[in-house]
Design an enzyme around this catalytic site. Sequence first.
Site, PDB file in Angstrom:
ATOM      1  NE  ARG A  71      -4.178  -1.764   1.749  1.00 15.77           N
ATOM      2  CZ  ARG A  71      -5.250  -1.942   2.488  1.00 15.77           C
ATOM      3  NH1 ARG A  71      -5.359  -1.319   3.637  1.00 15.77           N
ATOM      4  NH2 ARG A  71      -6.215  -2.737   2.082  1.00 15.77           N
ATOM      5  N   GLY A  73      -9.880  -8.257   0.622  1.00 11.25           N
ATOM      6  CA  GLY A  73      -8.771  -8.542   1.531  1.00 11.25           C
ATOM      7  C   GLY A  73      -8.284  -9.976   1.442  1.00 11.25           C
ATOM      8  N   GLY A  80     -13.394  -3.378   0.690  1.00 13.80           N
ATOM      9  CA  GLY A  80     -14.727  -2.844   0.996  1.00 13.80           C
ATOM     10  C   GLY A  80     -15.132  -1.732   0.048  1.00 13.80           C
TER      11      GLY A  80
END
Length: 390
Positions: A37, A347, A370
């Site tokens: 990330r 995830g 999400g």
Amino acid sequence: MTIKTLKQAGRLRGRTVFLRTDFNVPMKGGKIIEDYRIRAGLVTIERLIDAGARVIVASHLGEPAGKDKEHSLRPVAARLAKLLDRPVKFVPDIIGPAAVLAALALKDGEIMMLENLRFDEGEYDNNSVFASKLAALADIYVNDAFAVCHREQASIAAIKKFLPSYAGLSLALEARVLDKMKYSKRSVVIMGGAKISTKAPLLAHFHATALHLLLGGALANNFFKFQGKEIGRSLFDQESAAAVKKFFRGRKLSPKIILPIDLVVKTKRGEARAVSPDGVGKNDTILDIGPKTIALYDSYIRRARTIIWNGPMGKFEEKPYRHGTLFIARSIASRSSGRTYGVVGGGETVEALRLTKMAEYVDWVSAAGGAMLAYLGGAPMPGLAKIVTK
Ligand code: ADP
Ligand code: MG
């Protein structure tokens, strides 16, 4: 789709940018386990500093209740500095005097990083006062955190009331790819995983747009349950009937939806066994799709031009029940390496894909689980408002 990109922000030299990133990396004992990330956020930071901007990097980390050392972004700032090969000044503050002074001291092309935004309750509450104080640190706002754009939180939503707002490079790219996916008419969608409540809008959307929806995981159990089949001790959602019913005409399932034709169950004695969907015993737990289903789903995947996958096919965390998920992951990855366009998100889904060591073949791997589900399912996206418009 129109996106307000950095190009439209005009001159950046000498201006202070509040950059909302998603550096919510998995940590253990103060150590970063996986930094993709942070890596994904580098392009935007580099673009900003090359243009002479003064950059304030802000992120959340986990879901802290108040301040705790475990959720400090200090290690993330250190890793960011290493990856950029430049100094990143970490400020253990968010809107207090230390943050204000550090922001004022920034010079062109310099970077500082604030402490975890969620250390202040105002972040969770989308509090306007908190947001205005964040905004006061900078001249413009750049959102590069697609993963939290479905959240109505101060650094994602309210802050845009106070600053001109733009999309970061990864956010813009993610929005473009997902938009293309969302309206693709000939996609094959594979869905599994656990919670049907979070997946129901997505199921409904793709039922309207996709060619086929291949189901697996505990998600499929809800369909078997609705059909009156025995599912033994398998995971399902008591409240799923209303959501599932929409895909049936009376007792007849929509032809677009493909259910597993065999399953791997864990028996009372703890053995793994392949059975037909009508052969599940009272004491069995469905934990994977079976070999015939793998072959069937593989044949759909081979014919697809666009593939979207979210949700593991079984409880892949347990070795005897990971074959279905890993096979599907490999099949999607190998097709994606050719002309087929493959998107994988979620995830646990991405975790499973990484186990195959083939993730780099997939055209788009979304860490924004999400948010991706929310976006594709048509839920409101407070983080995209004013930045990405239809
Ligand atoms: P993602 O985060 O990729 O969107 P979900 O959160 O929906 O996926 O679901 C992932 C979880 O679902 C995994 O941890 C997996 O173990 C679980 N799961 C999938 N199939 C089953 C099953 N048949 N029984 C129990 N758990 C399952
Ligand atoms: Mg999950």
